[in-house]
Design a protein around this motif. Structure first.
Motif, mmCIF file in Angstrom:
data_model
loop_
_atom_site.group_PDB
_atom_site.id
_atom_site.type_symbol
_atom_site.label_atom_id
_atom_site.label_comp_id
_atom_site.label_asym_id
_atom_site.label_seq_id
_atom_site.Cartn_x
_atom_site.Cartn_y
_atom_site.Cartn_z
ATOM 1 N N MET A 188 4.322 11.227 -9.649
ATOM 2 C CA MET A 188 3.980 12.233 -10.652
ATOM 3 C C MET A 188 2.501 12.585 -10.573
ATOM 4 N N PHE A 189 1.660 11.583 -10.357
ATOM 5 C CA PHE A 189 0.218 11.812 -10.242
ATOM 6 C C PHE A 189 -0.084 12.687 -9.034
ATOM 7 N N ARG A 190 0.527 12.364 -7.905
ATOM 8 C CA ARG A 190 0.312 13.143 -6.695
ATOM 9 C C ARG A 190 0.780 14.584 -6.894
ATOM 10 N N ALA A 191 1.953 14.761 -7.484
ATOM 11 C CA ALA A 191 2.493 16.101 -7.708
ATOM 12 C C ALA A 191 1.598 16.904 -8.657
ATOM 13 N N HIS A 192 1.048 16.226 -9.660
ATOM 14 C CA HIS A 192 0.155 16.899 -10.608
ATOM 15 C C HIS A 192 -1.096 17.411 -9.901
ATOM 16 N N LEU A 193 -1.660 16.603 -9.011
ATOM 17 C CA LEU A 193 -2.838 17.025 -8.268
ATOM 18 C C LEU A 193 -2.527 18.228 -7.382
ATOM 19 N N VAL A 194 -1.408 18.153 -6.670
ATOM 20 C CA VAL A 194 -1.031 19.237 -5.769
ATOM 21 C C VAL A 194 -0.800 20.522 -6.568
ATOM 22 N N ALA A 195 -0.131 20.402 -7.719
ATOM 23 C CA ALA A 195 0.115 21.576 -8.555
ATOM 24 C C ALA A 195 -1.186 22.196 -9.039
ATOM 25 N N GLY A 196 -2.236 21.364 -9.143
ATOM 26 C CA GLY A 196 -3.538 21.859 -9.575
ATOM 27 C C GLY A 196 -4.388 22.398 -8.446
ATOM 28 N N GLY A 197 -3.807 22.456 -7.232
ATOM 29 C CA GLY A 197 -4.520 23.043 -6.113
ATOM 30 C C GLY A 197 -5.152 22.063 -5.148
ATOM 31 N N VAL A 198 -4.961 20.764 -5.373
ATOM 32 C CA VAL A 198 -5.507 19.768 -4.449
ATOM 33 C C VAL A 198 -4.602 19.698 -3.224
ATOM 34 N N PRO A 199 -5.144 19.782 -2.012
ATOM 35 C CA PRO A 199 -4.307 19.666 -0.814
ATOM 36 C C PRO A 199 -3.516 18.365 -0.815
ATOM 37 N N ALA A 200 -2.306 18.408 -0.269
ATOM 38 C CA ALA A 200 -1.418 17.250 -0.299
ATOM 39 C C ALA A 200 -2.065 16.020 0.324
ATOM 40 N N GLU A 201 -2.776 16.207 1.441
ATOM 41 C CA GLU A 201 -3.405 15.061 2.090
ATOM 42 C C GLU A 201 -4.482 14.448 1.204
ATOM 43 N N THR A 202 -5.271 15.311 0.576
ATOM 44 C CA THR A 202 -6.316 14.818 -0.318
ATOM 45 C C THR A 202 -5.708 14.109 -1.515
ATOM 46 N N ALA A 203 -4.622 14.652 -2.055
ATOM 47 C CA ALA A 203 -3.946 14.009 -3.177
ATOM 48 C C ALA A 203 -3.481 12.605 -2.801
ATOM 49 N N GLY A 204 -2.977 12.470 -1.572
ATOM 50 C CA GLY A 204 -2.564 11.159 -1.102
ATOM 51 C C GLY A 204 -3.739 10.199 -1.000
ATOM 52 N N HIS A 205 -4.891 10.702 -0.533
ATOM 53 C CA HIS A 205 -6.084 9.868 -0.438
ATOM 54 C C HIS A 205 -6.531 9.409 -1.822
ATOM 55 N N LEU A 206 -6.515 10.321 -2.792
ATOM 56 C CA LEU A 206 -6.930 9.957 -4.145
ATOM 57 C C LEU A 206 -5.981 8.929 -4.746
ATOM 58 N N LEU A 207 -4.699 9.085 -4.499
ATOM 59 C CA LEU A 207 -3.738 8.107 -4.990
ATOM 60 C C LEU A 207 -3.996 6.737 -4.363
ATOM 61 N N SER A 208 -4.425 6.728 -3.110
ATOM 62 C CA SER A 208 -4.619 5.446 -2.431
ATOM 63 C C SER A 208 -5.771 4.644 -3.023
ATOM 64 N N ILE A 209 -6.668 5.306 -3.760
ATOM 65 C CA ILE A 209 -7.704 4.559 -4.483
ATOM 66 C C ILE A 209 -7.039 3.598 -5.461
#
Length: 299
Positions: A229-250
């Motif tokens: 859900m966190f990753r999907a929320h970031l992507v929906a807000g315009g964050v590239p999918a790869e970057t969203a994955g990196h942020l989640l990995s924190i």
């Protein structure tokens, strides 16, 4: 001559300012992508030259005559990042630097769950193979990133983030001062990776929410958002999918306590206690706390 790269960035600019309190301006050089942004440094006697990690020829000019070079890691992740760092290391070697200092991160490891830490480990391997003495600053996780993650929850009253673990959130200013101390030290007190350069406490987002509640006088609740859900929320807000994955990995890495170690080395370098997160949050609140995509690397 001490040359600092990325000297107009969030970390690099602070390092240069701290360095100028320790060594004469004519012994400091900066390598920047846009020299115009460093005009005030040039006016103070700092040598300003254009340099980019994607242009070896420009780096040769920027690094000319340097005895110590600080490579500030780029604000990206992945193989291209490591290639750029290797280009900078090679240029420093070719310039005849007697020591290369690099801004890494605590938890740097080829097996880290956080891509940036794997990138740092790969860069450290390049430094080790360079044949030049080197120091890797294992910086604590930037407190500004934690506050960026926290900011939306302060507005809504609910900090909805993935499950996490304790993190040693550390101030940019403290890390910059420590880097300047090390760069100005002729005795080279660290060979290879430093101990973790961290604040004195490791805090979870539940701790940060409680601290925010105390400072604001409002109830700030910490809830757990599923990873997907966190990753999907970031992507929906315009964050590239790869970057969203990196942020989640924190958060994935924090759950494994990759950023939880506290160490006294930063305090010893500073000659004082690092700035606590409470003070950083109070300052951000006073400025009108706003959030954005957290800083991913060391700039």
């Amino acid at each position: 001559m001490i040359v600092v790269t990325g000297a107009t960035g969030q970390l690099g600019s602070r390092i240069v300012e701290s360095l100028l309190t320790r060594v004469p301006a004519d012994r400091v050089g900066v390598s920047v992508r846009d020299p115009e942004k460093a005009r005030t440094l040039a006016d103070r006697g700092v040598r300003v030259r254009q340099g980019s990690f994607t242009e070896p020829a420009g780096l040769a000019h920027a690094f000319e005559g340097a005895t110590r070079i600080l490579i500030v890691s780029v604000d990206r992740m992945g193989e291209e990042t490591v290639r750029q760092h290797r280009t900078a290391v090679d240029a420093a070697v070719a310039a005849g630097a007697r020591r290369i200092v690099y801004t890494a991160q605590m938890g740097a490891s080829p097996t880290s769950r956080f891509q940036a830490c794997r990138d740092h480990a790969a860069t450290e391997a390049a430094l080790a193979a360079s044949g030049v003495p080197w120091t890797s600053l294992r910086n604590g996780f930037h407190a500004s990133s934690g506050l960026d993650f926290l900011a939306p929850g302060l507005a809504s009253g609910e900090v909805a983030l993935p499950a996490d673990g304790p993190v040693c959130w550390t101030a940019h200013a403290d890390l910059a001062e420590a880097a300047a101390v090390i760069l100005a030290d002729e005795n080279h007190r660290f060979e290879g990776p430093t101990p973790p350069l961290t604040g004195t406490e490791a805090l979870t987002f539940a701790d940060l929410a409680a601290l925010a509640s105390e400072l604001t006088g409002r109830t700030i609740t910490r809830t757990t958002a599923p990873d997907d859900m966190f990753r999907a929320h970031l992507v929906a807000g315009g964050v590239p999918a790869e970057t969203a994955g990196h942020l989640l990995s924190i958060f994935t890495a924090a759950r494994e306590h990759e950023f939880a170690t506290t160490d006294p080395t930063l305090s010893r370098l500073l000659g004082r206690q690092p700035v606590p997160v409470r003070a950083l949050l109070r300052e951000r609140l006073a400025q009108g706390l706003s959030g954005g995509q957290p800083v991913r690397r060391s700039r």
